[in-house]
Design a protein around this motif. Structure first.
Motif, PDB file in Angstrom:
ATOM      1  N   ALA A 216       1.225  -1.364  -0.131  1.00 33.04           N
ATOM      2  CA  ALA A 216       0.392  -0.143   0.378  1.00 33.04           C
ATOM      3  C   ALA A 216       0.918   1.606  -0.107  1.00 33.04           C
ATOM      4  N   ARG A 217       1.709   1.647   0.255  1.00 30.74           N
ATOM      5  CA  ARG A 217       2.454   2.958   0.905  1.00 30.74           C
ATOM      6  C   ARG A 217       3.473   2.977  -0.316  1.00 30.74           C
ATOM      7  N   PRO A 218       4.266   1.927  -1.184  1.00 28.45           N
ATOM      8  CA  PRO A 218       5.065   2.175  -2.169  1.00 28.45           C
ATOM      9  C   PRO A 218       3.795   2.351  -3.487  1.00 28.45           C
ATOM     10  N   THR A 219       3.068   1.742  -3.412  1.00 33.52           N
ATOM     11  CA  THR A 219       1.944   2.714  -4.634  1.00 33.52           C
ATOM     12  C   THR A 219       1.902   3.570  -4.266  1.00 33.52           C
ATOM     13  N   ALA A 220       1.247   3.970  -2.854  1.00 34.84           N
ATOM     14  CA  ALA A 220       1.011   5.662  -3.067  1.00 34.84           C
ATOM     15  C   ALA A 220       1.597   6.405  -3.194  1.00 34.84           C
ATOM     16  N   ALA A 221       3.343   6.323  -2.576  1.00 33.41           N
ATOM     17  CA  ALA A 221       4.013   7.053  -3.369  1.00 33.41           C
ATOM     18  C   ALA A 221       5.097   6.795  -4.984  1.00 33.41           C
ATOM     19  N   PHE A 222       4.595   5.574  -5.051  1.00 38.92           N
ATOM     20  CA  PHE A 222       4.220   5.710  -6.738  1.00 38.92           C
ATOM     21  C   PHE A 222       3.643   6.812  -7.870  1.00 38.92           C
ATOM     22  N   ILE A 223       2.297   6.414  -6.792  1.00 34.05           N
ATOM     23  CA  ILE A 223       1.231   7.489  -7.769  1.00 34.05           C
ATOM     24  C   ILE A 223       1.594   8.935  -7.335  1.00 34.05           C
TER      25      ILE A 223
END
Length: 242
Positions: A158-165
């Motif tokens: 969840a955190r890596p996905t949010a950071a990427f977006i």
């Protein structure tokens, strides 16, 4: 058409798993439309990109309620269509986590702790067919352990996905997708609200912003999204199974 983590589950009959209450539950395995897998969009995490972009076109989709973007694999041309599903078999080497984790999800207990929950209305849930979730002593089985592992993988992503977006948004690299003629058989792509990486904006990046994206691995992710569009031809009716 929104693409979110709750897609494919009913919200009215979700229960936190309890061995005392759910000891008799079984989970039907396998794949197919009967399990709600005939959908055109499926959520992805950033941690899945390396595997997913080899198989699917991957886009960003904005939640109309929150305005937040999410990553989604585009599986079909319209509602009820999944070009990668043939009967009870996926024609891909990789099946998204969102598909594999159903009918399970993470719920929050009253004390704020996460717990494994289940959609009791799911067609995968049975009293007499499939793998048991608990043994006679009330201990979790291998089926429950697999479900926990999938949910942990989604939560950790969840955190890596949010950071990427967030990085793509801040660099102004997101634009509405241009998909005219995307299907080689000329059939309409009736899936609205897709966004893609702006190739021109990406090529124009310089200096600190470019270095930041590269250092965080987000530049590579942006290129993966662009490359995944080569899979759009797989949505066409004339695409042959492997």
């Amino acid at each position: 058409m929104a693409c979110n983590q709750s897609e494919g589950i009913s919200v009215s009959n979700i229960a936190i798993l309890d061995p005392a209450e759910h000891r008799g539950l079984r989970i039907r395995q396998g794949h197919g439309a009967q399990f709600g897998e005939d959908v055109p969009l499926v959520p992805l995490t950033a941690n899945e990109l390396r595997q997913a972009v080899v198989e699917f076109p991957v886009f960003l989709v904005k939640d109309p309620g929150t305005g937040q973007f999410g990553l989604c694999a585009l599986l079909g041309r319209s509602a009820g269509h999944n070009a990668f599903l043939r009967g009870d078999r996926w024609r891909t080497r990789y099946v998204p986590l969102h598909i594999r984790r159903q009918p399970f999800l993470v719920a929050e207990r009253a004390e704020g702790e996460g717990a494994v929950a289940i959609d009791l209305d799911s067609s995968r849930v049975s009293q007499n067919e499939g793998e048991r979730l608990f043994d006679d002593a009330g201990e979790g089985t291998a089926a429950l352990a697999r479900a926990r592992d999938l949910l942990v993988a989604i939560m950790q992503a969840a955190r890596p996905t949010a950071a990427f977006i967030t990085a793509l948004v801040e660099a102004r690299l997101i634009r509405p997708a241009e998909l005219a003629g995307a299907c080689s058989d000329d059939r309409v792509l009736d899936v609205a609200g897709l966004y893609e990486v702006d190739r021109t904006a990406l090529a124009s990046l310089r200096g600190e912003r470019l270095e930041q994206l590269h250092g965080a691995g987000h530049l590579f992710g942006a290129h993966l999204l662009i490359a995944s569009c080569g899979n759009l031809s797989r949505l066409s009716s004339d695409y042959q199974a492997d």
